[in-house]
Design an enzyme around this catalytic site. Structure first.
Site, PDB file in Angstrom:
ATOM      1  N   LYS A 155       1.428  -4.170   8.607  1.00 25.01           N
ATOM      2  CA  LYS A 155       2.778  -3.184   8.722  1.00 25.01           C
ATOM      3  C   LYS A 155       4.010  -4.192   9.062  1.00 25.01           C
ATOM      4  O   LYS A 155       4.077  -4.818  10.149  1.00 25.01           O
ATOM      5  CB  LYS A 155       2.535  -2.237   9.956  1.00 25.01           C
ATOM      6  CG  LYS A 155       3.940  -1.429   9.844  1.00 25.01           C
ATOM      7  CD  LYS A 155       3.488   0.134  10.195  1.00 25.01           C
ATOM      8  CE  LYS A 155       3.493   0.101  11.858  1.00 25.01           C
ATOM      9  NZ  LYS A 155       3.007   1.459  12.314  1.00 25.01           N
ATOM     10  N   ASP A 215       1.568  12.756  14.833  1.00 28.11           N
ATOM     11  CA  ASP A 215       1.743  12.616  13.401  1.00 28.11           C
ATOM     12  C   ASP A 215       0.337  12.884  12.854  1.00 28.11           C
ATOM     13  O   ASP A 215      -0.433  12.052  12.038  1.00 28.11           O
ATOM     14  CB  ASP A 215       2.225  11.146  13.145  1.00 28.11           C
ATOM     15  CG  ASP A 215       2.718  11.019  11.631  1.00 28.11           C
ATOM     16  OD1 ASP A 215       2.848  12.032  10.729  1.00 28.11           O
ATOM     17  OD2 ASP A 215       2.655   9.594  11.193  1.00 28.11           O
ATOM     18  N   GLY A 258       5.976   3.319   4.553  1.00 29.18           N
ATOM     19  CA  GLY A 258       5.602   4.364   5.579  1.00 29.18           C
ATOM     20  C   GLY A 258       6.873   4.614   6.413  1.00 29.18           C
ATOM     21  O   GLY A 258       7.967   3.463   6.155  1.00 29.18           O
ATOM     22  N   SER A 263       7.381   4.240   9.437  1.00 30.51           N
ATOM     23  CA  SER A 263       7.537   3.179  10.689  1.00 30.51           C
ATOM     24  C   SER A 263       7.534   1.855   9.966  1.00 30.51           C
ATOM     25  O   SER A 263       7.379   1.077  10.932  1.00 30.51           O
ATOM     26  CB  SER A 263       6.595   3.754  11.769  1.00 30.51           C
ATOM     27  OG  SER A 263       5.306   3.270  11.035  1.00 30.51           O
ATOM     28  N   GLY A 264       7.520   1.628   8.930  1.00 28.27           N
ATOM     29  CA  GLY A 264       7.161   0.201   8.245  1.00 28.27           C
ATOM     30  C   GLY A 264       6.316   0.448   7.104  1.00 28.27           C
ATOM     31  O   GLY A 264       5.722   1.337   6.922  1.00 28.27           O
ATOM     32  N   LEU A 266       3.704  -0.795   4.443  1.00 26.52           N
ATOM     33  CA  LEU A 266       2.155  -1.456   4.619  1.00 26.52           C
ATOM     34  C   LEU A 266       1.504  -2.217   3.378  1.00 26.52           C
ATOM     35  O   LEU A 266       1.771  -1.540   2.294  1.00 26.52           O
ATOM     36  CB  LEU A 266       1.139  -0.339   4.956  1.00 26.52           C
ATOM     37  CG  LEU A 266       1.396   0.425   6.222  1.00 26.52           C
ATOM     38  CD1 LEU A 266       0.218   1.598   6.111  1.00 26.52           C
ATOM     39  CD2 LEU A 266       1.328   0.022   7.341  1.00 26.52           C
ATOM     40  N   ILE A 296       0.856  -1.430   0.071  1.00 29.00           N
ATOM     41  CA  ILE A 296       0.059   0.040  -0.025  1.00 29.00           C
ATOM     42  C   ILE A 296       0.920   1.181   0.075  1.00 29.00           C
ATOM     43  O   ILE A 296       0.708   1.974  -0.871  1.00 29.00           O
ATOM     44  CB  ILE A 296      -0.789  -0.040   1.243  1.00 29.00           C
ATOM     45  CG1 ILE A 296      -1.852  -1.213   1.241  1.00 29.00           C
ATOM     46  CG2 ILE A 296      -1.863   1.414   1.411  1.00 29.00           C
ATOM     47  CD1 ILE A 296      -2.629  -1.330   2.460  1.00 29.00           C
TER      48      ILE A 296
END
Ligand SMILES: *[C@@H]1O[C@H](CO)[C@@H](O)[C@H](O)[C@H]1NC(C)=O
Ligand SMILES: *[C@@H]1O[C@H](CO)[C@@H](O)[C@H](O)[C@H]1NC(C)=O
Ligand SMILES: *[C@@H]1O[C@H](CO)[C@@H](O)[C@H](O)[C@H]1NC(C)=O
Ligand SMILES: *[C@@H]1O[C@H](CO)[C@@H](O)[C@H](O)[C@H]1NC(C)=O
Ligand SMILES: *[C@@H]1O[C@H](CO)[C@@H](O)[C@H](O)[C@H]1NC(C)=O
Ligand SMILES: *[C@@H]1O[C@H](CO)[C@@H](O)[C@H](O)[C@H]1NC(C)=O
Ligand SMILES: *[C@@H]1O[C@H](CO)[C@@H](O)[C@H](O)[C@H]1NC(C)=O
Ligand SMILES: *[C@@H]1O[C@H](CO)[C@@H](O)[C@H](O)[C@H]1NC(C)=O
Ligand SMILES: *[C@@H]1O[C@H](CO)[C@@H](O)[C@H](O)[C@H]1NC(C)=O
Length: 896
Positions: A543, A645, A524, A526-527, A529, A521
């Protein structure tokens, strides 16, 4: 005789035809002006003979009806005297009031463009100052040259930023600012240049991002931003540029994936996006629609995966350079023409393998080096092709046998061993049965590991149970607690029992097609997706956190959060898989409507230029939902949690457009809170432990409020991407927007409302209220921003916001002490003066001064005088619940 008559007649005819060119300059003032120009530029008598008529004799002068309309001194040489001190002195142009075109390209004008040029030469349509050695910045006043259709300023030494006012030149069709020293970002206002067909900003020092709405420059045919320092991802709206022929974004720092939908770009002939930081795989369905493509350059990025076969087969393709990526796969085995069409193919420095295929023969210059091709060299490969560093037979400088065999073995393929007998590779069938054995062995080991883990967990449970007499937790489906190196720092009490299901990595790989690129997807921070479907049919988002690139804290913070709080406004957390040392997975419920960033404006149809945007009721509902979530975090959690965020892409939307907040990996407890900040203390998060560093300023609730203000503005104006854009790049947007948000004037707001939004009178008031709330959230002073609970109340009662305040009723204010409305407008009045009058730093102390100013703007409020205002202010200060700490004073970096 007849002949003579004939000739006379012809002469007459000639005279009549050429009458316009023989016309004389009729304006004395213009003649004087031209003579002044002649001497200030030091032009030679050869070009502009002093006695002769300028219109008919001087080079490069164009006249209409006896007036000068065009001057072209391009490439002229100066007199010897004139070239001693060449300067940018063109004052005389001011008296040529009908001048439409001025071309001085390749004529030295070392100096700064005078400011008056923009405000005086109003009829100018074409201004060509290429290669004139101009210094300084582009005058703001250029925004006044509203008849300008072509502006060329390339190859100079222009510095500073590009003025926003250029966005007002709606007639502009050509804008060339390339090869200068311009800095800053591309003004958002460029998206209003509806007639622009050629835009060249290449070779400057521009940074920041592409305006998210670049797609609204519908006429754009050529876009060149190469060799700058632009860092953003490619905006989705790029795909709307259906007339674009030539796109060059190379040599920047663009990152992220290709926009998912570029299929409308059916005119594209040249796409050059090499030397950036782009990644992901190439969408299979992209290239069939790029029928006109002649040149595609993607080299030196981080693209991965297979290259769609069609790409090699586009009929008109003359240059394909995809070198220096991580592409893999085999070349297409197509029966299509192997006859050379000329052109060049560079697929070097990738991980292609297998045999060389006839498609190569389409190209006459070929670089295949640095791959894993095997086999012989067929005839269709051009003689001078670069082939080194492959696994080819009878070619020098190839990879080692070990390198080639292990590469092919990893793919489960056999390597031909450079054509020599005694292949060391096992045949495929054997290979896969070996793999099966591995799987079985793996699961046995896994099983044993699982039992050990369960034992560990039970022990831990007993331990925890002894320590804290907390209520018994549901579910025995306890996730494996990370052991060894991945154990959370001692003392962090993540309660795995309340953390949803624990999945095996096999389950998740299966659910997501092996975490394949098709299911990606987004990447990100932080990881990454991925979407997936569990065995039970549930749609999920997985994630993947790679601990080699992402800090461990980010997922622990999230786990800790989900183990402690649950709220209908947070994204539903389904479980996790923490088995692997380096890769951790978190699993969430899939949100059918994605996030706000992608839903606010959607294209209904690929070819269609129609877009569908969320209606007002939905927008208000989303604002409310997000405010509820944040109010929960700020006011119902103890210690208060800061999201950190908040932006449109963090606001997830379920099937009914109900908000579920996501992007929770940055959450931290508010700094300096009386409660100790447990999460960050335990994890020693740099953001919260370093007091006074830039990080700590984001870990106060008012930071969320600020970001939320940007989301609200995005909802009101429909300018997608505002909330994701750093403040440094939004100054001009704020400057253009804030003046239209006034608590005293409802109509003003209609100037900034999203044009896609159909608002009737009833809704207008609500939009107005939301804009007012947004502006108060965006107060540069954190301590002056309203608290989330008041924002929530305000959004629940939007009409009260504007009606009570704008009615200016003193009674209301007197009775609404401590009310949300007062709290909001305590800040509001302050923000009016903060934003428009006094630099933020000086603000809080200059009570009288700032207030006088807001008195002028508040004069329509039933005629209060200054003393009335002063008492109102004192009053609002009394009732404005400011955060108790001094943090706010320090954190004034926003909106700088
Ligand atoms: C003026 O402009 C035209 C192109 O528009 C160019 O061909 C010509 O050489 C220029 N110079 C003069 C002196 O006309
Ligand atoms: C200005 O003059 C140069 C050289 O004569 C020409 O190449 C250029 O096209 C002219 N500029 C415009 C805008 O016509
Ligand atoms: C423009 O014309 C006016 C009146 O003719 C004259 O006073 C002035 O000096 C002229 N300006 C320039 C720059 O030539
Ligand atoms: C701008 O162009 C329009 C249309 O061509 C014309 O009517 C108007 O006079 C021009 N403006 C100036 C200041 O020359
Ligand atoms: C831009 O160039 C001018 C003239 O060379 C110089 O004085 C000025 O300091 C420069 N400004 C910036 C922001 O670099
Ligand atoms: C010209 O532009 C400047 C800066 O954008 C503006 O301040 C000024 O009012 C404009 N002048 C006119 C005559 O439009
Ligand atoms: C881009 O930024 C880097 C570092 O910030 C700088 O060294 C480089 O010169 C910049 N490149 C351009 C084209 O401005
Ligand atoms: C290609 O992928 C490999 C393995 O995933 C990685 O180590 C390497 O850095 C990548 N190379 C590029 C140019 O992205
Ligand atoms: C390739 O060229 C040869 C001879 O030039 C011709 O006979 C053949 O039909 C061509 N093949 C294709 C697929 O165009």
């Amino acid at each position: 005789m007849r002949n003579v008559l004939c000739i006379m007649f012809l002469l007459l005819l000639l005279l009549l035809c050429f009458e316009p060119t023989f016309q004389q300059l009729s304006s004395r003032a213009e003649r004087v002006a031209l003579l002044n120009l002649r001497s200030s530029l030091g032009l030679r008598s050869k070009d502009w003979p002093i006695k002769a008529d300028p219109c008919s004799v001087w080079r490069g002068i164009e006249c209409q009806n006896g007036r000068v309309v065009g001057i072209n001194v391009s490439g002229f040489r100066r007199t010897r005297l004139g070239s001693l001190h060449p300067q940018f002195v063109v004052d005389a142009l001011a008296n040529l009031t009908l001048l439409q075109s001025f071309n001085a390209s390749n004529f030295l004008l070392p100096g700064v463009i005078p400011d008056w040029v923009g405000s005086t030469l109003k009829s100018l349509q074409v201004l060509d100052l290429r290669s004139c050695s101009i210094l300084g910045s582009i005058p703001l006043s250029f925004g006044n040259l509203t008849n300008l259709t072509a502006l060329y300023l390339s190859n100079n030494k222009l510095n500073g930023t590009i003025p926003t006012s250029i966005g007002q030149l709606v007639q502009l069709s050509v804008l060339d600012l390339s090869h200068n020293e311009l800095t800053g970002s591309i003004p958002l206002s460029f998206s209003s240049l509806a007639n622009l067909s050629f835009l060249d900003l290449s070779s400057n020092g521009l940074d920041g991002s592409i305006p998210p709405l670049i797609g609204s420059i519908r006429q754009l045919q050529s876009l060149n931003l190469s060799s700058n320092n632009i860092t953003s991802s490619l905006p989705a709206s790029l795909g709307d540029l259906s007339r674009l022929v030539d796109l060059d974004l190379s040599f920047n720092k663009f990152s992220g994936l290709l926009p998912t939908d570029l299929r409308s770009m059916s005119s594209l002939q040249r796409m050059v996006i090499g030397n950036n930081l782009l990644g992901g795989s190439l969408p299979e369905d992209l290239f069939p629609s790029l029928r006109q493509l002649q040149e595609l350059t993607l080299n030196d990025n981080g693209f991965t995966g297979a290259v769609p076969d069609v790409l090699f087969l586009i009929p008109g393709l003359r240059l394909l350079d995809i070198s220096g990526n991580n592409f893999t796969g085999m070349l297409p085995n197509s029966s299509l023409a192997s006859n050379s069409t000329g052109g060049a193919l560079n697929i070097s420095r990738n991980m292609f393998y297998g045999s060389l295929m006839p498609v190569i023969g389409r190209f006459s210059a070929v670089d295949l080096s640095g791959n894993y091709f095997e086999g012989r060299i067929p005839n269709f490969v051009p003689r001078d092709a670069s082939l080194e560093s492959n696994c080819l037979q009878n070619v020098s400088s190839q990879r080692t046998l070990a390198d080639c065999s292990s590469f092919y073995a990893e793919k489960g393929l056999s390597f031909d061993n450079f054509g020599k007998p005694n292949s060391v590779q096992p045949p495929l069938a054997e290979k896969s049965s070996k793999n099966n054995k591995r799987v079985i062995l793996g699961s046995v080991i896994g099983g044993v590991g699982f039992i050990v883990l369960v034992l560990l967990v039970v022990l831990l449970f007993l331990y925890i149970g002894g320590k804290r007499a907390s209520g018994n937790q549901r579910g025995v489906s306890v996730g494996p607690i990370p052991t060894g190196s991945s154990e959370p720092p001692s003392g962090l009490s993540i309660n795995f029992a309340s953390l949803g299901e624990s999945f095996t990595d096999k389950q998740l790989l299966q659910a997501s097609g092996g975490l394949s690129d098709e299911n990606l997807i987004k990447l990100g921070h932080s990881g990454d997706l991925f979407r997936g479907v569990l065995d039970n049919g549930a749609n999920v988002v997985i994630k993947k956190i790679d601990l080699r690139t992402v800090k461990k804290e980010t997922y622990l913070v999230e786990l800790d959060l989900f183990s402690k709080v649950s709220h209908t406004r947070l994204v539903p957390f389904l479980g996790h898989c923490l088995d692997n040392e380096h890769e951790k997975y978190l699993v969430y419920k899939h949100m059918p409507n994605g996030d706000l960033a992608s839903s606010l404006v959607r294209k209904t149809n690929v070819d269609d230029e129609n877009i569908q945007s969320l209606d007002w009721i939905t927008r208000l509902k989303i604002a409310l939902g997000a405010a509820e979530g944040l109010a929960y975090m700020h006011h119902e959690c103890s210690p208060p949690l800061v999201h950190r965020d908040v932006q449109a892409s963090s606001i997830l939307l379920d099937d009914k457009f109900e908000v579920r907040l996501g992007s929770l990996s940055e959450v931290c407890a508010q700094d300096g809170d009386s409660h100790q900040n447990r999460i960050s203390r335990l994890l020693r998060l740099p953001q919260s432990s370093e007091q006074g560093s830039s990080g700590s300023q984001t870990s106060i609730c008012s930071y969320d409020v600020y970001c939320f203000g940007k989301v609200l503005l995005e909802l009101v104006t429909g300018k997608v991407g505002i909330s994701a854009t750093p403040d440094t790049q939004l100054r001009e947007f704020y400057d253009q927007t804030f003046p239209y948000i006034s608590i005293h004037d409802k109509e003003l707001v209609s100037k900034i409302i999203d044009p896609n939004l159909i608002v009737d009178e009833d809704f207008l008031e609500e939009v107005w209220a939301m804009a007012v709330v947004a502006k108060s959230c965006l107060n540069p002073k954190p301590s002056r921003r309203p608290q989330m609970r008041y924002i929530l109340k305000a959004l629940e009662n939007p009409l009260k916001v504007v009606r009570e305040e704008s009615s200016g009723s003193a009674r209301l204010r007197a009775t609404s002490s401590r009310s949300w409305n007062a709290a909001l407008f305590g800040s509001w009045r302050q923000s009016l003066s903060d934003l428009t009058i006094v630099p933020a730093a000086a603000m809080s102390r200059t009570v009288g001064g700032s207030f006088k100013q807001s008195g002028t703007s508040g004069s329509q409020g039933s005629g209060q005088n200054n003393s009335g205002e002063a008492s109102r202010r004192r009053h609002s200060k009394e009732i404005f619940p400011e955060p108790p700490d001094e943090q706010g004073e320090r954190a004034e970096y926003h909106y700088q």
